[in-house]
Write a protein that holds these residues in place. Sequence first.
Motif, short mmCIF file in Angstrom:
data_model
loop_
_atom_site.label_atom_id
_atom_site.label_comp_id
_atom_site.label_asym_id
_atom_site.label_seq_id
_atom_site.Cartn_x
_atom_site.Cartn_y
_atom_site.Cartn_z
N CYS A 165 1.09 -1.07 -0.01
CA CYS A 165 0.04 -0.03 -0.06
C CYS A 165 0.91 1.26 -0.13
CB CYS A 165 -0.82 -0.03 1.40
SG CYS A 165 -1.92 -1.35 1.66
N GLY A 166 0.34 2.38 -0.57
CA GLY A 166 0.81 3.72 -0.25
C GLY A 166 2.42 3.59 -1.02
N THR A 167 3.34 4.34 -0.13
CA THR A 167 4.60 4.32 -0.48
C THR A 167 5.35 2.91 -0.42
OG1 THR A 167 5.11 6.49 0.64
CG2 THR A 167 6.94 5.06 0.64
N SER A 168 4.71 2.15 0.02
CA SER A 168 5.33 0.46 -0.15
C SER A 168 5.24 -0.04 -1.44
CB SER A 168 4.76 -0.51 0.96
OG SER A 168 5.29 0.07 2.16
N SER A 228 5.97 -4.07 3.33
CA SER A 228 5.27 -3.29 4.48
C SER A 228 6.28 -2.90 5.52
CB SER A 228 4.15 -4.08 5.12
OG SER A 228 3.85 -3.44 6.23
N GLN A 229 6.34 -1.46 5.65
CA GLN A 229 7.43 -0.91 6.69
C GLN A 229 7.01 -1.48 8.00
OE1 GLN A 229 8.88 1.00 9.88
NE2 GLN A 229 6.76 1.62 9.25
N SER A 230 5.66 -1.19 8.42
CA SER A 230 5.14 -1.62 9.70
C SER A 230 5.03 -3.06 10.07
CB SER A 230 3.95 -0.84 9.88
OG SER A 230 2.70 -1.27 9.01
N THR A 238 -0.17 -3.57 8.37
CA THR A 238 -1.15 -2.91 7.52
C THR A 238 -2.07 -4.04 7.15
OG1 THR A 238 0.63 -1.62 6.42
CG2 THR A 238 -1.34 -1.97 5.35
N ALA A 244 4.86 10.12 7.55
CA ALA A 244 5.31 9.87 6.13
C ALA A 244 6.54 9.16 6.02
CB ALA A 244 5.43 11.23 5.37
N SER A 245 6.56 7.90 5.22
CA SER A 245 7.69 6.93 5.11
C SER A 245 8.89 7.70 4.41
CB SER A 245 7.16 5.84 4.45
OG SER A 245 8.30 4.74 4.48
N LYS A 287 4.02 12.20 -1.15
CA LYS A 287 4.48 13.09 0.06
C LYS A 287 4.13 14.30 0.01
CE LYS A 287 6.07 10.27 1.96
NZ LYS A 287 6.36 9.09 1.45
N GLU A 304 0.19 14.47 1.35
CA GLU A 304 0.01 13.97 2.60
C GLU A 304 0.46 15.10 3.72
OE1 GLU A 304 1.51 10.25 3.83
OE2 GLU A 304 3.35 10.31 2.50
C1 F6R Z 1 3.19 7.27 2.98
C2 F6R Z 1 3.17 6.23 4.04
C3 F6R Z 1 1.83 5.33 3.60
C4 F6R Z 1 2.33 3.68 3.78
C5 F6R Z 1 1.30 2.62 3.93
C6 F6R Z 1 1.81 1.27 3.99
O1 F6R Z 1 4.19 8.16 3.23
O2 F6R Z 1 3.82 6.11 4.76
O3 F6R Z 1 1.44 5.37 2.46
O4 F6R Z 1 3.57 3.49 2.96
O5 F6R Z 1 0.30 3.04 4.70
O6 F6R Z 1 2.35 1.17 5.22
P1 F6R Z 1 3.53 -0.17 5.38
O7 F6R Z 1 4.43 0.04 4.60
O8 F6R Z 1 3.54 0.07 7.05
O9 F6R Z 1 2.54 -1.46 5.21
#
Ligand code: F6R
Length: 616
Positions: A305-308, A352-354, A357, A404-405, A490, A493
Amino acid sequence: MCGIVGYVGPRQAQDVVLDGLRRLEYRGYDSAGIALVVDDAIVFAKKAGKLANLEKAIADAPLPPATTGIGHTRWATHGAPNDVNAHPHLGFGRRVALVHNGIIENFAELRARIEADSDELGLVSETDTEVAAQLLELQLASDIDLTEAMRRVCTQLEGAFTLVAVDAHDPSRVVAARRSSPLVVGLGDGETFLGSDVAAFIEHTREALELGQDQVVTITRSGVEITDFHGNPQEGRRYHVDWDLSAAEKEGHDWFMRKEIFEQPRAVADSLLGRRTAEGLLQLDEMRLSDQELRDIDKIIIIACGTSFYAGMVAKYAIEHWTRVPVEVELSSEFRYRDPIVDYSTLVVAISQSGETADTLQAIRHARTQRSKVLAICNTNGSTIPRESDAVIYTHAGPEIGVASTKGFLTQLVACYLLALYLAQVKGTRFGDEITEVVMQLEAIPAHIESVLDSAESVYELARSLVGTPSVLYVGRHAGYPVALEGALKLKELAYLHAEGFAAGELKHGPIALVEDGMPVLCVVPPRGRDQLHDKMLSGIQEVRARGARTICLAEEGDDRVAPYADVLITLPRVPVLLQPLVAVVPLQLFACELASAMGHDVDQPRNLAKSVTVE
Ligand code: F6R
């Protein structure tokens, strides 16, 4: 998406909980609240808005001392972000206080059942959480302890949730439950913590316990008891957190985001560490998929999703180029609803950073029911997505606090390149020396990012000169196209501006109609090594310039063919076209951070957003 803290120990619970909430506030900042167990009663405070509002309320009306407590910082799902809907929620007799992250999907049905039973059990908020608080209190009336009450309530709940509760009659324990929503335990000396992530307690302990699905955990001063929802004993996975408090502080920067942008050389270097054997072969320690399983893969689907997701778009170029395996990139939230064609020979890569998600988590669950292998690219040890995947590549960005990632994105790119090269090595689609050459080019990237950061001031000046602009376009081609999309995201948001990213070749098919006199158009110019691509990009730049656009071009140093068409030129270090996103996105991050900051926005906590999105 909601931060949760729990504490039992000898310290003042209020201090521990508020410190934890401060570090978790990036997860949601619609309201904050705290509940303490004091003399057979629950004492609580809660306030709409940021944590500072709660802190002010407590300063005006101090809470009594207590050593057991819970806290919450909210990203609203059910009910407006006001004082009443803020957590904690109390049971009808004020015996139980409960905080919650997630969505209880059958709350309307449960609510109707409670309301039909008695008028006295009237619910005061619009939340799904209060229903669970009432159910807990009803269970406690049948003379069982909070742990057993929590188990019984959880078996009635549908959806995704982390619940953390205290009982006024039992200050010795805090009880929590989790299903598809994050929760970790911190193990101290004579004290125990709960947090949505380890940042909540990193100041006090770096020993953590990862919990599984559908588990109830009871923390006391002496430790932890874990069971499933039916009371069967379970064990958590103990791990040591390898970053410390300073990693979660701003270290002199005005925003976490800015600090994290400047940490990128280190983050990229760390994500590359230990990836080569003494013989020069690539190794991915946590890969857990055999070479044969990788050789059998004939299609890759990247979900994120999103940046990922934009990192996934870059990965497609790299994987297809180096391995010739076809790659599809799909938004997690769309994936399982379109009946995707996946089977045992498909590798699903979840970025996914976190690691929490919900859209991505549900997508990998769907992929696994179709027998495909799932590989996670993730920054968060102990999170759900890697735990539910067959293999994982951890990025080593360290904690990302800014909503913001930034460093999360760059390290995801690194992991994607490593995956692509590793597949090429295993499948034999590239020679060893070609792979080594790219790895060495990657190892040179941290120094290149440093050089981009050295010229941050000129990007800041540009950003400040654009305060008041209503709209910004971003264009790129090839691997520069996802960079354009990421730059636009970026700005949207953080600065709340109309910003859109396009493939430069698409402009003439419609979007060029948006271009007006003076409109800033940021153009990510590919390196000159790819002449055709470069020529076509120059044509796109001239087309928008001819219609009055103010062109801001990001081009590699020495690219004298761009200069005549650039109103502003931002130079990038020379790197191969596939790796260019690693350096090209950095000025766009700096630009968005500075423009938003100059507009007076809260860069770390943009409106309506939360760091980890744990609802679908
Ligand atoms: C944008 C941002 C979001 C995340 C998205 C996915 O700056 O941070 O678009 O990239 O919500 O999140 P993760 O990577 O944690 O699954």
